[in-house]
Design a protein around this motif. Sequence first.
Motif, mmCIF file in Angstrom:
data_model
loop_
_atom_site.group_PDB
_atom_site.id
_atom_site.type_symbol
_atom_site.label_atom_id
_atom_site.label_comp_id
_atom_site.label_asym_id
_atom_site.label_seq_id
_atom_site.Cartn_x
_atom_site.Cartn_y
_atom_site.Cartn_z
ATOM 1 N N THR A 41 -98.620 39.410 50.152
ATOM 2 C CA THR A 41 -97.328 39.286 50.824
ATOM 3 C C THR A 41 -97.524 38.762 52.246
ATOM 4 O O THR A 41 -98.566 38.980 52.858
ATOM 5 C CB THR A 41 -96.593 40.631 50.884
ATOM 6 N N THR A 42 -96.475 38.090 52.759
ATOM 7 C CA THR A 42 -96.521 37.543 54.116
ATOM 8 C C THR A 42 -95.173 37.765 54.802
ATOM 9 O O THR A 42 -94.221 38.243 54.186
ATOM 10 C CB THR A 42 -96.859 36.034 54.114
ATOM 11 N N SER A 43 -95.091 37.389 56.068
ATOM 12 C CA SER A 43 -93.902 37.666 56.866
ATOM 13 C C SER A 43 -93.571 36.493 57.777
ATOM 14 O O SER A 43 -94.463 35.759 58.219
ATOM 15 C CB SER A 43 -94.151 38.917 57.731
ATOM 16 N N PRO A 58 -88.718 37.008 51.127
ATOM 17 C CA PRO A 58 -88.536 38.101 52.080
ATOM 18 C C PRO A 58 -88.717 37.608 53.522
ATOM 19 O O PRO A 58 -89.505 36.690 53.771
ATOM 20 C CB PRO A 58 -89.656 39.091 51.714
ATOM 21 N N VAL A 59 -88.002 38.230 54.434
ATOM 22 C CA VAL A 59 -88.221 37.951 55.854
ATOM 23 C C VAL A 59 -89.519 38.628 56.305
ATOM 24 O O VAL A 59 -90.362 38.015 56.952
ATOM 25 C CB VAL A 59 -87.033 38.450 56.694
ATOM 26 N N HIS A 60 -89.666 39.884 55.928
ATOM 27 C CA HIS A 60 -90.873 40.648 56.277
ATOM 28 C C HIS A 60 -91.423 41.271 55.001
ATOM 29 O O HIS A 60 -91.213 42.447 54.711
ATOM 30 C CB HIS A 60 -90.527 41.706 57.317
ATOM 31 N N GLY A 61 -92.123 40.458 54.209
ATOM 32 C CA GLY A 61 -92.689 40.922 52.953
ATOM 33 C C GLY A 61 -93.821 41.905 53.201
ATOM 34 O O GLY A 61 -94.659 41.707 54.078
ATOM 35 N N GLU A 62 -93.849 42.970 52.411
ATOM 36 C CA GLU A 62 -94.863 44.027 52.546
ATOM 37 C C GLU A 62 -94.981 44.779 51.222
ATOM 38 O O GLU A 62 -94.268 44.509 50.262
ATOM 39 C CB GLU A 62 -94.464 45.020 53.656
ATOM 40 N N GLY A 63 -95.882 45.761 51.203
ATOM 41 C CA GLY A 63 -95.939 46.756 50.151
ATOM 42 C C GLY A 63 -96.002 46.263 48.724
ATOM 43 O O GLY A 63 -95.251 46.744 47.879
ATOM 44 N N ALA A 81 -93.900 30.928 55.311
ATOM 45 C CA ALA A 81 -93.866 32.299 55.826
ATOM 46 C C ALA A 81 -92.869 33.130 55.029
ATOM 47 O O ALA A 81 -91.750 32.704 54.758
ATOM 48 C CB ALA A 81 -93.497 32.305 57.303
ATOM 49 N N GLY A 82 -93.282 34.323 54.645
ATOM 50 C CA GLY A 82 -92.458 35.210 53.836
ATOM 51 C C GLY A 82 -92.741 35.105 52.349
ATOM 52 O O GLY A 82 -92.388 36.016 51.589
#
Length: 289
Positions: A252-254, A11-16, A269-270
Amino acid sequence: MQAKPIFDIHPVHGEGPVWCPITQKFYCVDLLKGSYFKVDWKSGNAVEFNVGQELGVMALCDNGKIVVGVRDGFGFYDEATNQLELVPDSPEIEIAERRMNDGAVDPKGRFFAGTMEYDGANATGKLYRLNHDHTWDTLEENIIITNGMGWSPDGRTFYMIDTNRNVMYSYDYDIDIGAIANRKNHITWPDNEYPDGMAIDSEGGFWVAMWEGYKISHFDASGKWIENIPLPVKHVTSCCFGGIDLKTLLVTTSMLNLSKTERGENPLAGRCFSIETNIKGQVEPRFKG
């Protein structure tokens, strides 16, 4: 405790992050892309679903669908049809500068989610509750970045982070009606530390992802700091408990807002990470509605 990269998803902006103990599946969102990944724990095989809008938070439903907090508010995503159905008169549907950012399901199966402005500049964020009948209520306003939230193991206290105020709030929680009251500062950070998403373990302790912090910060139920767990990534975004015994912290990371130089310094990252702990997490409830 050591963080290890897991899963071949980027993911580019991993979350949730979300863990399903029944199917042994791990979920996480790629927020600005409007996607989420569904990863098999044993094989590592992953499927990506795109819901068509920026996707801040997702949770599992009793009926097999996915409840989501997206740019336009609340909705339900059906993996079988690849369709997103917004809740009628969804709370954010005409507000272009704001989006859903994070959320959680309460012990009675209600879905909480909150908003932020895209640039996190102003305190226009709100906290909403989606009820079983798909009506919704506004519970809190004047938030800068609505972030990590959850409940104490006894269900009597609700916690929520406001990232740009560097604070985790606690509220008295009326579990019968889903109401919050008597806000207090439970954990505060210096102005240069930014708490993001979090997980609450079965002992009531907090595991807080630190944006720009290269770490997860662990606190006991009273809010007393216990330890920092380093990660090789600047933007640590959120975490949940999973794995066979619910003792594995899944992080998760971004790579969002990293310069070219910083991307070179943050090659992972990500990526998602696992941290083996000696504390069991809580099984996350499903939305009932």
